[in-house]
Design a protein around this motif. Structure first.
Motif, PDB file in Angstrom:
ATOM      1  N   ALA A   1     -13.220   0.311   2.850  1.00  0.00           N
ATOM      2  CA  ALA A   1     -13.902  -0.921   1.465  1.00  0.00           C
ATOM      3  C   ALA A   1     -15.277  -0.902   1.813  1.00  0.00           C
ATOM      4  O   ALA A   1     -15.372  -0.752   2.404  1.00  0.00           O
ATOM      5  CB  ALA A   1     -12.481  -2.210   2.196  1.00  0.00           C
ATOM      6  N   ARG A   2     -15.872  -1.153   0.159  1.00  0.00           N
ATOM      7  CA  ARG A   2     -16.959  -1.925   0.695  1.00  0.00           C
ATOM      8  C   ARG A   2     -17.109  -3.191  -0.257  1.00  0.00           C
ATOM      9  O   ARG A   2     -16.459  -3.137  -1.384  1.00  0.00           O
ATOM     10  CB  ARG A   2     -17.484  -0.511   0.109  1.00  0.00           C
ATOM     11  CG  ARG A   2     -17.188  -0.006  -1.844  1.00  0.00           C
ATOM     12  CD  ARG A   2     -19.020   0.643  -2.423  1.00  0.00           C
ATOM     13  NE  ARG A   2     -18.595   0.924  -3.468  1.00  0.00           N
ATOM     14  CZ  ARG A   2     -19.403   0.344  -3.926  1.00  0.00           C
ATOM     15  NH1 ARG A   2     -19.670  -0.685  -4.256  1.00  0.00           N
ATOM     16  NH2 ARG A   2     -18.848   0.713  -5.278  1.00  0.00           N
ATOM     17  N   ARG A   3     -18.101  -3.510   0.209  1.00  0.00           N
ATOM     18  CA  ARG A   3     -18.152  -4.856  -0.232  1.00  0.00           C
ATOM     19  C   ARG A   3     -19.760  -5.047  -1.435  1.00  0.00           C
ATOM     20  O   ARG A   3     -20.529  -4.360  -1.223  1.00  0.00           O
ATOM     21  CB  ARG A   3     -19.087  -6.297   0.452  1.00  0.00           C
ATOM     22  CG  ARG A   3     -19.171  -7.657   0.144  1.00  0.00           C
ATOM     23  CD  ARG A   3     -18.955  -8.668   1.142  1.00  0.00           C
ATOM     24  NE  ARG A   3     -19.839  -7.623   2.455  1.00  0.00           N
ATOM     25  CZ  ARG A   3     -20.000  -7.808   3.511  1.00  0.00           C
ATOM     26  NH1 ARG A   3     -19.072  -8.575   4.753  1.00  0.00           N
ATOM     27  NH2 ARG A   3     -20.589  -7.540   4.422  1.00  0.00           N
TER      28      ARG A   3
ATOM     29  N   TYR B   1     -15.161  -6.624  -3.899  1.00  0.00           N
ATOM     30  CA  TYR B   1     -14.830  -5.380  -3.292  1.00  0.00           C
ATOM     31  C   TYR B   1     -14.207  -4.009  -3.741  1.00  0.00           C
ATOM     32  O   TYR B   1     -12.869  -4.629  -4.694  1.00  0.00           O
ATOM     33  CB  TYR B   1     -13.446  -5.507  -1.979  1.00  0.00           C
ATOM     34  CG  TYR B   1     -13.994  -7.360  -1.096  1.00  0.00           C
ATOM     35  CD1 TYR B   1     -14.655  -6.537   0.036  1.00  0.00           C
ATOM     36  CD2 TYR B   1     -13.887  -8.669  -1.679  1.00  0.00           C
ATOM     37  CE1 TYR B   1     -15.300  -7.852   0.629  1.00  0.00           C
ATOM     38  CE2 TYR B   1     -15.098  -9.584  -0.923  1.00  0.00           C
ATOM     39  CZ  TYR B   1     -15.286  -9.321   0.038  1.00  0.00           C
ATOM     40  OH  TYR B   1     -16.084 -10.539   0.993  1.00  0.00           O
TER      41      TYR B   1
ATOM     42  N   MET C   1     -16.783  -7.438   7.252  1.00  0.00           N
ATOM     43  CA  MET C   1     -16.573  -8.605   6.460  1.00  0.00           C
ATOM     44  C   MET C   1     -15.252  -9.840   7.087  1.00  0.00           C
ATOM     45  O   MET C   1     -14.352  -9.841   7.231  1.00  0.00           O
ATOM     46  CB  MET C   1     -14.967  -7.654   5.223  1.00  0.00           C
ATOM     47  CG  MET C   1     -16.098  -6.446   4.862  1.00  0.00           C
ATOM     48  SD  MET C   1     -14.577  -5.562   3.565  1.00  0.00           S
ATOM     49  CE  MET C   1     -16.136  -4.075   3.210  1.00  0.00           C
TER      50      MET C   1
END
Length: 374
Positions: free
Chosen positions: A262-264, A270, A297
């Motif tokens: 997952a990336r912000r 996200y 996160m």
């Protein structure tokens, strides 16, 4: 004398190839062969093998029918031989739900010399299969936890898809949002499709969090797994795509052959990130890679689960999540695991807050999400 293996395939050529491969291991011995499912069931009762290799597509009685009879009448660990076709992948997912221990791919169709390429994999899976406790895979889905989805959906019944349409209508109508403050991540391997069927089918469609899943599985099989889970869940279940926006009420299954993280985003929200980075502990996708992407996160209330599987993938990532303030880190209890490897590693590393039996995991996740919301 080694572990006794029964080889089942409708092709004479394939029976010979598989028998030769099995016999090459000093601890494995082929005690018989069968050319269809009916013979397979008879031979299992007669020869009492430690494990069976079972082709999916066969005349008279196919592999799925034979598997169900074996599990009911003479429970024995079964490793399926699966073709690479989409239909073969879908049938294999069903077989894993019906109690097959694991599967190997036929590299290029039903008759293939390059089956030798998967020799090591077949040896490893058979050696693990003969040591498995059959209670965890031969019994029907345990029903000790009442379902958390509405009545009329296909819950805890492997192979029952009669309510799939109503489930899909229900999950299609649920409002989804890319704004959330909670996230659920699940890692699993051997025995995972069956465990995921039980857990995902019990989660409510209005879950206020996305669910990320890493299941150790090759490409094409993860797509079939996602479709199968979608059929029995009130949540929307998809095979994850790169840069896909994460939304509540949605389950994202890591595609085989890709790490999933997952990336912000800078402006909030996200997204999924898929990479072809080197395998971790021999796995791509890797549970550790997924868990570790969630460690920074801290603004999210994170809930992590490790279920049945060989090895230790996910243990280090779960410990890092726990240290970074995850709400809950769950390991499946030994008595319901097909293989108590990954959960054991997480427990021994002290990354686990709760040890939970498989039928209770969905309820525990929901309780954790609800308490974190209040």
């Amino acid at each position: 004398m080694g572990y006794r293996i029964l080889v089942v395939d409708d092709s004479v050529f394939m029976r010979k190839i598989v028998s030769d491969i099995v016999s090459e291991h000093p601890e494995l011995e082929v005690v018989g062969t069968a050319k269809n499912g009916k013979e397979a069931v008879e031979q299992v009762k007669l020869l009492k093998p430690h494990a069976v290799t079972l082709d999916v597509e066969m005349p008279i009685m196919n592999g799925l029918e034979a598997l169900q009879k074996i599990m009911k009448e003479a429970p024995t660990p079964v490793v399926m031989l699966s073709s690479l076709t989409e239909e073969g992948a879908a049938e294999t997912i069903k077989a894993l739900e019906f109690g097959a221990f694991d599967f190997i791919r036929k590299p290029s169709g039903s008759i293939s010399l390059d089956l030798y390429k998967v020799k090591q994999q077949l040896h490893e899976k058979l050696l693990a299969a003969v040591k498995v406790t059959m209670r965890s895979i031969a019994q029907p889905f345990a029903g000790s936890a009442p379902p958390l989805v509405s009545r009329g959906t296909a819950v805890n019944k492997p192979g029952v898809l009669s309510a799939a349409e109503s489930v899909n209508k229900a999950n299609a109508g649920k409002p989804r949002s890319s704004k959330f403050d909670q996230l659920i991540a699940i890692g699993t391997s051997t025995g995972g499709p069956r465990a995921l069927h039980q857990v995902i089918s019990q989660l409510p469609g209005d879950l206020p969090a996305p669910v990320l899943i890493v299941q150790h599985m090759p490409p094409s099989f993860t797509k079939s797994l996602a479709q199968r889970l979608n059929d029995v869940s009130q949540l929307k279940v998809v095979e994850a795509e790169d840069d896909q926006l994460l939304e509540t009420g949605t389950v994202y299954v890591a595609p085989g052959g890709w790490h999933m993280m997952a990336r912000r985003e800078q402006g909030g929200g996200y997204r999924i990130k898929l990479t072809k980075d080197e395998p971790r502990s021999g796995h791509r996708p890797s549970v550790d890679v997924m868990f570790e992407s969630l460690v920074p996160m801290k603004e999210l209330k994170r809930h992590a689960v490790i279920m049945t599987g060989m090895g230790s993938d996910g243990a280090k990532g779960m410990l890092a999540l726990r240290k970074s303030g995850a709400v809950i880190t769950i390991a499946e209890a030994e008595e319901t695991c097909v293989v108590y490897g990954m959960p054991r590693a997480a427990v021994e590393l002290q990354g686990v807050t709760d040890v939970v039996k498989q039928p209770e995991i969905a309820r525990k996740i929901v309780q954790s999400v609800h308490s974190a919301s209040s």
